[in-house]
Design an enzyme around this catalytic site. Structure first.
Site, PDB file in Angstrom:
ATOM      1  N   SER A 184       6.825  -2.319  -3.261  1.00 37.62           N
ATOM      2  CA  SER A 184       6.265  -2.967  -4.660  1.00 37.62           C
ATOM      3  C   SER A 184       6.834  -4.413  -4.808  1.00 37.62           C
ATOM      4  O   SER A 184       6.528  -5.075  -3.878  1.00 37.62           O
ATOM      5  CB  SER A 184       6.684  -1.820  -5.690  1.00 37.62           C
ATOM      6  OG  SER A 184       5.890  -2.195  -6.957  1.00 37.62           O
ATOM      7  N   GLU A 186      -4.757   3.469  -4.972  1.00 38.98           N
ATOM      8  CA  GLU A 186      -3.782   2.787  -6.188  1.00 38.98           C
ATOM      9  C   GLU A 186      -4.159   1.188  -6.064  1.00 38.98           C
ATOM     10  O   GLU A 186      -4.702   0.925  -5.340  1.00 38.98           O
ATOM     11  CB  GLU A 186      -2.395   2.895  -5.829  1.00 38.98           C
ATOM     12  CG  GLU A 186      -1.819   2.443  -4.523  1.00 38.98           C
ATOM     13  CD  GLU A 186      -0.313   2.443  -4.293  1.00 38.98           C
ATOM     14  OE1 GLU A 186       0.225   2.010  -5.355  1.00 38.98           O
ATOM     15  OE2 GLU A 186       0.181   2.707  -3.499  1.00 38.98           O
ATOM     16  N   HIS A 209       2.335   5.913  -6.276  1.00 40.70           N
ATOM     17  CA  HIS A 209       2.775   4.797  -6.078  1.00 40.70           C
ATOM     18  C   HIS A 209       4.310   5.015  -5.489  1.00 40.70           C
ATOM     19  O   HIS A 209       5.166   5.607  -6.160  1.00 40.70           O
ATOM     20  CB  HIS A 209       2.845   3.634  -7.150  1.00 40.70           C
ATOM     21  CG  HIS A 209       3.358   2.370  -6.463  1.00 40.70           C
ATOM     22  ND1 HIS A 209       3.116   1.575  -5.749  1.00 40.70           N
ATOM     23  CD2 HIS A 209       4.490   1.876  -7.476  1.00 40.70           C
ATOM     24  CE1 HIS A 209       3.504   0.289  -5.805  1.00 40.70           C
ATOM     25  NE2 HIS A 209       4.559   0.489  -6.864  1.00 40.70           N
TER      26      HIS A 209
END
Length: 293
Positions: free
Chosen positions: A146, A240, A266
């Site tokens: 991320s 996602e 995620h």
């Protein structure tokens, strides 16, 4: 892909309900940090007998049993929207990656927004990489999830431009590539986004950037030059929101592969040691690193 186990399905449900609600309704980052730390402690498990060691820069070092003290090093940069998380929240993930690869790993520590907006996180991540190079142990691989995937790409771009030794491989988990445009709309339009509500990315961009231009390549590495970087494997959950960034990153790199996993939240990898699907995904990342070492 194997069917999800009962544990896997439990963590998907937890992400869809409890964690998503927290990210939507809880604005203070300090509270979210505490919640994330608790969820990470309960939801993941370090490999048996592995005790991370914190260095004077706040990074955590992981060395599996029977791995030499001078074994190659994987540099891991944690996610959390530039505002939450740390080496401890990702310890189970990083420890599992080190064990599966048969290498050492170090989880970098960096300053968080809103107390420390951009470029603090990027500067700290680059400094960690520079220390490894100066110590004569440049990382064999760099990995991150991320926001940590965003920082990993930024570190690679900086290392390439500075002429530093580059890793042999990169492994990214649903990396943020582009903070420009309407991030809230992109997340709202992702119908299969299990974890992250639209309010969360909009909120973190505000506190992380503080009005800076999000199209700057140092902020959005996807808008910079991604050529000349090492072979890269990107994993993301099918549908996602950040699977879109992942696909664009793969298209912009010389040698990159996108591996999509259906029905997951995620960064499901955080449940290493407790969720079989997390362990399988991490094993694939480790195999990729070993194949390029």
């Amino acid at each position: 892909m194997k069917p999800l186990s009962l544990a896997d399905r439990f963590f998907v449900l937890q992400a869809r309900t409890l964690e998503r609600a927290a990210l939507r309704f809880v604005a203070p980052q300090r509270i979210l940090r505490v919640l994330f730390a608790l969820i990470a402690r309960i939801g993941g498990r370090l490999p048996r007998g592995m005790i991370p060691i914190r260095d004077r820069h706040g990074a955590l070092w992981f060395r599996p049993d029977a791995v030499a003290r001078d074994a190659p090093v994987i540099l891991y940069i944690h996610g959390g929207g530039f505002t939450i998380g740390g080496p401890r929240t990702h310890a189970a993930l990083v420890g599992a990656l080190a064990k599966a690869a048969g290498m050492r790993a170090v989880a970098a520590s960096y300053r968080l927004a809103p107390e420390h907006p951009f470029p603090a996180a990027r500067d700290d991540a680059i400094a960690t990489y520079a220390r490894l190079v100066e110590a004569g142990t440049p990382p064999i691989a760099i990995a991150g999830d991320s926001a940590g995937g965003c920082l990993s790409l930024s570190v690679l771009q900086h290392a390439r431009d500075m002429g530093w030794p580059l890793p042999k491989a990169a492994c990214l988990i649903a990396p943020i590539g582009d903070l420009s445009g309407s991030v809230e709309a992109r997340f709202g339009e992702a119908e299969n986004e299990i974890l992250i509500p639209p309010q969360w990315p909009a909120r973190i961009r505000e506190v992380y950037l503080r009005g800076l231009d999000p199209t700057a390549p140092e902020i959005s590495p996807l808008l910079g030059d991604l050529s000349g970087l090492p072979p890269t494997l990107i994993q993301a959950a099918t549908g996602e929101a950040l699977a879109q960034d992942s696909a664009r990153i793969v298209a912009a790199m010389d040698d990159a592969t996108l591996d999509l996993w259906p029905g997951l939240q995620h960064v499901w990898h955080l449940h290493a040691g407790r969720a079989p699907v997390a362990d399988r995904a991490i094993a694939q990342l480790a195999d990729f690193i070993k194949s390029h070492a």
